[in-house]
Design a protein around this motif. Structure first.
Motif, PDB file in Angstrom:
ATOM      1  N   GLU A   1       3.240 -16.017  -5.999  1.00  0.00           N
ATOM      2  CA  GLU A   1       2.962 -14.824  -5.202  1.00  0.00           C
ATOM      3  C   GLU A   1       2.367 -15.213  -3.865  1.00  0.00           C
ATOM      4  O   GLU A   1       1.683 -16.248  -3.746  1.00  0.00           O
ATOM      5  CB  GLU A   1       1.974 -13.893  -5.918  1.00  0.00           C
ATOM      6  CG  GLU A   1       2.537 -13.166  -7.108  1.00  0.00           C
ATOM      7  CD  GLU A   1       1.559 -12.142  -7.645  1.00  0.00           C
ATOM      8  OE1 GLU A   1       2.024 -11.107  -8.143  1.00  0.00           O
ATOM      9  OE2 GLU A   1       0.332 -12.371  -7.580  1.00  0.00           O
TER      10      GLU A   1
ATOM     11  N   LEU B   1      -0.458 -14.295  -1.529  1.00  0.00           N
ATOM     12  CA  LEU B   1      -1.730 -13.565  -1.573  1.00  0.00           C
ATOM     13  C   LEU B   1      -2.403 -13.604  -0.211  1.00  0.00           C
ATOM     14  O   LEU B   1      -2.531 -14.674   0.400  1.00  0.00           O
ATOM     15  CB  LEU B   1      -2.667 -14.174  -2.619  1.00  0.00           C
ATOM     16  CG  LEU B   1      -2.176 -14.184  -4.066  1.00  0.00           C
ATOM     17  CD1 LEU B   1      -3.164 -14.940  -4.958  1.00  0.00           C
ATOM     18  CD2 LEU B   1      -1.981 -12.762  -4.580  1.00  0.00           C
TER      19      LEU B   1
ATOM     20  N   ARG C   1       4.675 -10.658  -8.276  1.00  0.00           N
ATOM     21  CA  ARG C   1       5.169  -9.537  -7.482  1.00  0.00           C
ATOM     22  C   ARG C   1       5.829 -10.058  -6.202  1.00  0.00           C
ATOM     23  O   ARG C   1       5.463 -11.115  -5.688  1.00  0.00           O
ATOM     24  CB  ARG C   1       4.009  -8.606  -7.119  1.00  0.00           C
ATOM     25  CG  ARG C   1       3.292  -8.019  -8.335  1.00  0.00           C
ATOM     26  CD  ARG C   1       1.883  -7.554  -7.993  1.00  0.00           C
ATOM     27  NE  ARG C   1       1.014  -8.676  -7.647  1.00  0.00           N
ATOM     28  CZ  ARG C   1      -0.267  -8.565  -7.290  1.00  0.00           C
ATOM     29  NH1 ARG C   1      -0.817  -7.358  -7.239  1.00  0.00           N
ATOM     30  NH2 ARG C   1      -0.979  -9.636  -6.995  1.00  0.00           N
TER      31      ARG C   1
ATOM     32  N   ASP D   1       4.126  -9.782   0.301  1.00  0.00           N
ATOM     33  CA  ASP D   1       2.705 -10.086   0.474  1.00  0.00           C
ATOM     34  C   ASP D   1       1.857  -9.156  -0.387  1.00  0.00           C
ATOM     35  O   ASP D   1       2.082  -7.936  -0.396  1.00  0.00           O
ATOM     36  CB  ASP D   1       2.296  -9.935   1.937  1.00  0.00           C
ATOM     37  CG  ASP D   1       2.861 -11.055   2.806  1.00  0.00           C
ATOM     38  OD1 ASP D   1       3.201 -12.114   2.250  1.00  0.00           O
ATOM     39  OD2 ASP D   1       2.965 -10.860   4.035  1.00  0.00           O
ATOM     40  N   GLN D   2       0.879  -9.732  -1.071  1.00  0.00           N
ATOM     41  CA  GLN D   2      -0.026  -8.954  -1.902  1.00  0.00           C
ATOM     42  C   GLN D   2      -1.455  -9.093  -1.364  1.00  0.00           C
ATOM     43  O   GLN D   2      -1.976 -10.206  -1.264  1.00  0.00           O
ATOM     44  CB  GLN D   2       0.024  -9.450  -3.353  1.00  0.00           C
ATOM     45  CG  GLN D   2       1.401  -9.399  -3.983  1.00  0.00           C
ATOM     46  CD  GLN D   2       1.946  -7.981  -4.062  1.00  0.00           C
ATOM     47  OE1 GLN D   2       1.193  -7.038  -4.314  1.00  0.00           O
ATOM     48  NE2 GLN D   2       3.249  -7.827  -3.847  1.00  0.00           N
TER      49      GLN D   2
END
Length: 532
Positions: free
Chosen positions: A35, A37, A72, A75-76
């Motif tokens: 991911e 982050l 996911r 960008d998270q």
């Protein structure tokens, strides 16, 4: 001209403030667990908040082992703390009691911003995100009687500790009925799903995530130290004997733990299963699917009534480990006695007045004698009575006995077991610092008093002197040195000898930092729990 200079000076101040603000909160992006982050850099420390390490344990995943988080896309943002796990105000009430004891405003007591079953997230504080940095990793497991607690309590924020060149992580885990529960249908589930020790499986899942991803945050997965206080320390005690947690950490710091070796902190599986069946009946449901369909708030509220008020369950400690076939094959006491404790370095200890704030104001002679009868062999009754006679106040006597049974004696038992079964060293401390204040109620070096010294996070309502700050720096350095190399000693620190048979095997952390004799030794020589 003067006016122009004033305007120019004001503009410079504004620009400086803007620049300073930008430096304090600047985005940083890393890739972890497949991911992207986005965290923030604040005062030189990169912080990633609310990072998921497992699927939300909701719906059909309520009362199952945690499942791996699915990465996911895109960008998270990892800038906000996640909701705390389901709980009530148990820990907030603790803060209120402590604040009141210092004469402060109880309205300042912290509380989780939100609670939810969707709570399996962790936070990371790191001084550098270079994967080659290989910094020691310190993983904090919060306390709260396994009923309450959250990863972002003010005392657990890792920004100051991370300045000591360590990566700090705090992990959430399910609590109360959601963390430790078995009924006949759960017992019929396959594999780890029938364990009942969901809170421990959450912690194990978090430690696995750290092994796989912490290098992205500059941490060394081969140099992980777990540390925790109270129930957090007890949970580390469970992990230190659980076969599922083997090789997930190299070192352990247990603050005010040890009590988990008592028989009533290891619940029998069949008894738990029977209690679970009764709980479902109380809620008027006949299947696990129906129980999973009940609102979390209702389940929690009814569980606190059922498990707390059941006469059958009067001595059960809500909600600690269950002896199962997966996470806890036997009681911690028996596993430690057999040498089934993980090969690791250990730093353990307790505070001088752990139970004073929990002891009723009015304690009778009968109360004290009953406690002695409950916890000490009959033939030692008079000797125990004589040993505590130096304390005139009955309340002080009962608190002293309770401290011995819950903390000092189990810690000595554990330290001796480590010396006997492992080649690793164990360091033992005794925190005795009492803050200077003239208001409120005297609670001494209370349960949890060491936490602001460990994290460098003294609350505004705590009277904090220069001596407190000096002790803070010493404790933070001891803790991070231990995490770095398994030895807390360093330049400028009073020497801390490993626990052994010497006359003074314990380090006092108080007005004076120096080696001292074992606390409560005479009582512990008389103490005997038949389950240990």
């Amino acid at each position: 001209m003067i006016r122009s200079n004033i305007i120019l000076f004001g503009l410079l101040l504004f620009l400086t403030a803007c620049t300073h603000h930008k430096q304090e909160s600047q985005d940083i992006r890393i890739k972890a667990n497949s991911e992207s982050l986005i965290g923030s850099i604040e005062n030189g420390i990169s912080i990633f908040r609310g990072v998921p390490f497992a699927k939300p344990p909701i719906g059909d995943l309520r009362w199952r082992a945690p499942r791996k988080h699915i990465p996911r896309l895109g960008d998270q943002h990892a800038k906000q703390f996640a909701p705390a796990c389901m709980q009530d105000e148990y820990l907030t009430d603790w803060y209120r009691d402590v604040i009141a004891s210092f004469g402060g405003d109880v309205d300042e007591a912290p509380a989780p911003r939100q609670v939810s079953e969707d709570c399996l997230y962790l936070n990371v504080w790191t001084p550098m995100t270079d994967p080659s940095a290989n910094l020691p990793v310190m993983v904090y497991i919060y306390g709260g009687n396994n009923l309450s607690g959250w990863t972002y309590e003010p005392n657990y924020l890792g920004h100051e500790l991370a300045k000591k060149d360590v990566v700090v992580v705090s992990i959430a885990y399910r609590q109360g009925i959601f963390g430790a529960f078995v009924n006949p249908e759960i017992a019929d589930q396959e594999g780890e799903d029938n364990s009942g020790n969901f809170f421990l499986l959450d912690l194990i899942a978090g430690l696995h995530w750290i092994q796989e991803n912490i290098h992205s945050f500059g941490g060394d997965p081969a140099n992980v130290t777990v540390f925790g206080e109270s129930a957090g320390a007890a949970n580390i005690g469970y992990l230190s004997v659980s076969p599922l947690a083997r090789n997930l950490f190299k070192r352990a710091i247990k603050q005010s733990g040890g009590f988990e070796i008592h028989h009533d902190y290891a619940n029998a599986y069949e008894e738990e299963k029977e209690l679970g069946a009764g709980f479902a009946k109380m809620l008027g449901v006949s299947t696990l699917a129906e129980l999973r369909g009940k609102p979390a708030e209702e389940v929690h509220a009814q569980a606190m009534k059922y498990y707390g008020d059941s006469s059958y369950n009067a001595k059960r400690k809500n909600f600690f480990a269950i002896v199962d076939d997966h996470v806890m094959p036997d009681t911690p006491a028996r596993m430690i006695a057999q040498g089934q404790i993980h090969l690791a370095d250990y730093l353990i200890g307790s505070n001088a007045d752990e139970n004073l704030m929990y002891t009723p104001e009015k304690v009778t002679e009968k109360d004290v004698y009953q406690y002695i009868e409950d916890w000490f062999p009959t033939q030692n009754f008079r000797s125990v009575k004589d040993t505590i006679s130096f304390l005139v106040n009955r309340r002080d006597q009962l608190a002293f006995l309770d401290d011995s049974v819950d903390y000092s004696c189990p810690i000595q038992i554990l330290a001796r077991a480590i010396n006997r079964h492992l080649s690793n060293k164990v360091y033992v401390y005794y925190f005795s610092r009492v803050r200077e204040h003239n208001t409120g109620k005297y609670i001494g070096a209370y349960h949890g008093a060491e936490l602001p010294y460990v994290f460098g996070t003294h609350d505004d309502w705590l009277p904090t002197s220069k001596d407190d700050l000096n002790l803070t720096d010493q404790i933070m350095t001891y803790w991070t040195n231990f995490a770095r190399a398994g030895d807390p000693n360093g330049v400028g620190l009073p020497r801390w000898e490993p626990y052994g048979k010497q006359k003074k095997p314990v380090l006092n952390l108080g007005n004076k930092v120096a080696m001292r004799e074992v606390p409560h030794k005479l009582l512990c020589d008389l103490f005997h729990d038949p389950t240990i």
